[in-house]
Scaffold this motif. Sequence first.
Motif, short mmCIF file in Angstrom:
data_model
loop_
_atom_site.label_atom_id
_atom_site.label_comp_id
_atom_site.label_asym_id
_atom_site.label_seq_id
_atom_site.Cartn_x
_atom_site.Cartn_y
_atom_site.Cartn_z
N SER A 79 0.83 -1.20 0.00
CA SER A 79 0.00 0.00 0.00
C SER A 79 0.87 1.26 0.00
N ASP A 80 1.95 1.25 0.78
CA ASP A 80 2.88 2.37 0.79
C ASP A 80 3.50 2.58 -0.59
N ILE A 83 0.91 4.20 -2.88
CA ILE A 83 0.75 5.61 -2.55
C ILE A 83 1.95 6.41 -3.05
N ALA A 84 3.17 5.90 -2.79
CA ALA A 84 4.38 6.61 -3.21
C ALA A 84 4.41 6.80 -4.72
N HIS A 87 1.80 9.41 -5.88
CA HIS A 87 2.05 10.78 -5.46
C HIS A 87 3.19 11.42 -6.25
N ARG A 134 9.45 9.63 -1.56
CA ARG A 134 8.05 9.53 -1.15
C ARG A 134 7.78 8.27 -0.33
N LEU A 135 8.49 7.19 -0.62
CA LEU A 135 8.30 5.94 0.12
C LEU A 135 8.76 6.08 1.57
N GLN A 138 6.11 7.30 4.07
CA GLN A 138 4.86 6.55 4.22
C GLN A 138 4.84 5.84 5.57
N LYS A 139 3.78 5.13 5.84
CA LYS A 139 3.54 4.51 7.15
C LYS A 139 4.68 3.61 7.63
N HIS A 141 7.88 3.66 6.66
CA HIS A 141 9.17 4.37 6.66
C HIS A 141 10.30 3.56 6.01
#
Length: 148
Positions: A79-80, A83-84, A87, A134-135, A138-139, A141
């Motif tokens: 999921s991270d 998202i990365a 974005h 960006r990664l 995320q949650k 790290h």
Amino acid sequence: MELSSLFPVIDDRATAKKVKNFFEKDFERLLRLADEQTSFFRSPNYDGMPKSPSTINGQEASVIKCITSDTAKAKSILSDIDIAINHCNKTYQTILFYRYIECLPDWRVAQKVKYSTTRYNELKIAALVEFAERLCVQKNHIDLRALK
């Protein structure tokens, strides 16, 4: 306050190499551990409209509780990654998605973004660096940056 302390000096080529290695070696293992396919990832969106986050229904939430912690962690990392990628700059999204998620060869991705091979290779390095930056926020790290 100086903002320069927020921006570590990144070795672009070394970072790009670490991210490529991540996609070539770890990414497939994460997919298997999470019992997911590459279809888990959203293709780049070009309509410019904001998207609301998806919601989890009660049944899905109860299933998630039954998943092993390793599987849940792998799904969270995937999921991270999603998202990365989504974005990133639109051109970078296209490069990352088609090269590393869809596994198209570089020449095909260069055709999709309509750049020469030389320019595409420069853009790919920039895309990999932006993805790494960006990664890491995320949650989970995950930090793939190589600092100078």
